[in-house]
Scaffold this active site. Structure first.
Site, short mmCIF file in Angstrom:
data_model
loop_
_atom_site.label_atom_id
_atom_site.label_comp_id
_atom_site.label_asym_id
_atom_site.label_seq_id
_atom_site.Cartn_x
_atom_site.Cartn_y
_atom_site.Cartn_z
N HIS A 1 10.64 12.66 -1.17
CA HIS A 1 10.00 13.79 -0.47
C HIS A 1 10.70 14.04 0.88
O HIS A 1 10.99 15.18 1.22
CB HIS A 1 8.52 13.49 -0.19
CG HIS A 1 7.66 13.38 -1.40
ND1 HIS A 1 6.77 12.36 -1.60
CD2 HIS A 1 7.53 14.18 -2.50
CE1 HIS A 1 6.13 12.53 -2.75
NE2 HIS A 1 6.58 13.62 -3.32
N LYS B 1 -5.99 14.22 -9.73
CA LYS B 1 -5.55 12.89 -9.28
C LYS B 1 -6.56 12.26 -8.35
O LYS B 1 -7.01 12.90 -7.39
CB LYS B 1 -4.21 13.00 -8.54
CG LYS B 1 -3.05 13.42 -9.41
CD LYS B 1 -1.76 13.51 -8.60
CE LYS B 1 -0.62 14.01 -9.47
NZ LYS B 1 0.61 14.22 -8.68
N ARG C 1 12.87 16.86 -10.07
CA ARG C 1 13.59 15.65 -10.45
C ARG C 1 14.20 15.76 -11.83
O ARG C 1 15.15 15.07 -12.15
CB ARG C 1 12.64 14.44 -10.42
CG ARG C 1 12.18 14.08 -9.01
CD ARG C 1 10.97 13.20 -9.07
NE ARG C 1 9.88 13.88 -9.76
CZ ARG C 1 8.75 13.32 -10.11
NH1 ARG C 1 8.53 12.06 -9.85
NH2 ARG C 1 7.82 14.03 -10.71
N SER D 1 5.05 9.02 -6.64
CA SER D 1 4.02 8.35 -5.84
C SER D 1 3.25 7.35 -6.69
O SER D 1 2.94 6.24 -6.23
CB SER D 1 3.08 9.38 -5.22
OG SER D 1 3.81 10.25 -4.41
N1 COA Z 1 10.90 12.71 -4.83
C1 COA Z 1 10.03 11.82 -5.28
N2 COA Z 1 8.92 12.14 -5.94
C2 COA Z 1 8.69 13.44 -6.17
C3 COA Z 1 9.57 14.41 -5.73
C4 COA Z 1 10.73 14.01 -5.03
N3 COA Z 1 11.61 14.89 -4.57
N4 COA Z 1 9.10 15.60 -6.12
C5 COA Z 1 7.95 15.37 -6.76
N5 COA Z 1 7.71 14.06 -6.79
C6 COA Z 1 6.59 13.40 -7.45
C7 COA Z 1 5.41 13.14 -6.57
O1 COA Z 1 5.52 11.89 -5.94
C8 COA Z 1 4.27 13.20 -7.56
O2 COA Z 1 4.15 11.96 -8.22
P1 COA Z 1 2.77 11.47 -8.87
O3 COA Z 1 2.49 12.39 -10.02
O4 COA Z 1 3.08 10.10 -9.27
O5 COA Z 1 1.72 11.58 -7.79
C9 COA Z 1 4.72 14.25 -8.56
O6 COA Z 1 6.11 14.27 -8.46
C10 COA Z 1 4.27 15.65 -8.25
O7 COA Z 1 3.22 15.64 -7.39
P2 COA Z 1 3.02 16.53 -6.12
O8 COA Z 1 4.29 17.07 -5.58
O9 COA Z 1 2.17 15.81 -5.18
O10 COA Z 1 2.32 17.71 -6.73
P3 COA Z 1 0.96 17.73 -7.51
O11 COA Z 1 1.30 18.27 -8.83
O12 COA Z 1 0.19 16.48 -7.44
O13 COA Z 1 0.14 18.75 -6.69
C11 COA Z 1 -0.27 20.65 -5.36
C12 COA Z 1 0.69 19.94 -6.26
C13 COA Z 1 -1.17 19.69 -4.61
C14 COA Z 1 0.54 21.41 -4.37
C15 COA Z 1 -1.09 21.59 -6.26
O14 COA Z 1 -1.93 20.84 -7.08
C16 COA Z 1 -1.85 22.56 -5.43
O15 COA Z 1 -1.30 23.50 -4.97
N6 COA Z 1 -3.15 22.29 -5.23
C17 COA Z 1 -4.00 23.15 -4.45
C18 COA Z 1 -4.92 23.99 -5.35
C19 COA Z 1 -4.15 25.13 -5.96
O16 COA Z 1 -3.63 26.01 -5.29
N7 COA Z 1 -4.08 25.10 -7.28
C20 COA Z 1 -3.35 26.05 -8.00
C21 COA Z 1 -1.89 25.68 -7.96
S1 COA Z 1 -1.01 26.62 -9.11
#
Ligand code: COA
Length: 158
Positions: A17, A41, A90, A128
């Site tokens: 990140h 989550k 990724r 994560s």
């Molecule tokens: N390096 C390492 N890990 C990475 C990465 C990188 N460059 N890019 C993504 N990841 C990993 C994260 O660690 C995470 O791992 P995990 O699944 O083990 O936790 C995963 O990829 C993606 O998670 P994250 O980037 O945290 O996104 P998410 O899918 O959990 O949530 C939100 C994205 C929170 C932004 C989204 O749910 C959101 O916008 N929520 C608000 C409500 C909303 O608007 N909903 C409608 C959205 S369309």
């Protein structure tokens, strides 16, 4: 002014990140990292703790703001007058996961674009949840997460 947001759960923030933040900061006049609660989550660190760790891990990035928002990403964008979302990719699987969110945010937001940055291959295998799993079994996550996160994880499992 060109404003962007790096959105995510960041539970916890990883080196992958931080690499994305450093690169995205060069693309925008103002970059915000915003912690959202992903309803699918269960949280490991509280949102407040995630924000604290993000602030510490990104102290070296000039002008970067860290905050949290409880609600839709599209509403946060409107509130802050931000038109760009930055997400790290990724793998092809990530792109498949990101595609409906990109479409939804484009539809909900006014002229919102999502910018995808390819994750540095050094961090392509990190997530994560993998970090939390490693630490739960006593493995050392240093090098995969910023030092402040490694310390906070160790504190949780002691
Ligand atoms: N390096 C390492 N890990 C990475 C990465 C990188 N460059 N890019 C993504 N990841 C990993 C994260 O660690 C995470 O791992 P995990 O699944 O083990 O936790 C995963 O990829 C993606 O998670 P994250 O980037 O945290 O996104 P998410 O899918 O959990 O949530 C939100 C994205 C929170 C932004 C989204 O749910 C959101 O916008 N929520 C608000 C409500 C909303 O608007 N909903 C409608 C959205 S369309």
């Amino acid at each position: 002014m060109r404003r962007g947001v790096c959105s995510g759960s960041f539970d916890p923030v990883t080196c992958g990140h931080v690499d994305i933040f450093e690169r995205a900061a060069r693309l925008f006049d103002e970059l915000t990292v915003c912690v959202f609660h992903n309803r699918q989550k269960e949280g490991f660190f509280s949102v407040e703790e995630r924000v604290r760790l993000l602030r510490e891990a990104t102290r070296h990035i000039d002008g970067l703001k860290v905050t949290a928002f409880s609600g839709l990403l599209a509403d946060f964008l409107r509130q802050e007058d931000i038109h760009f979302i930055v997400r790290g990719l990724r793998s092809v699987a990530d792109l498949e996961y990101e595609t409906p969110a990109e479409r939804l945010n484009h539809q909900l937001g006014n002229q919102v674009e999502t910018v995808f940055l390819l994750t540095n291959p050094r961090y392509g295998h990190i997530s994560s949840s993998a970090i939390r799993e490693l630490v739960a079994f006593g493995a050392d996550a240093s090098g995969l997460v910023p030092p402040c996160v490694a310390e906070a994880l160790a504190g949780k499992t002691r």
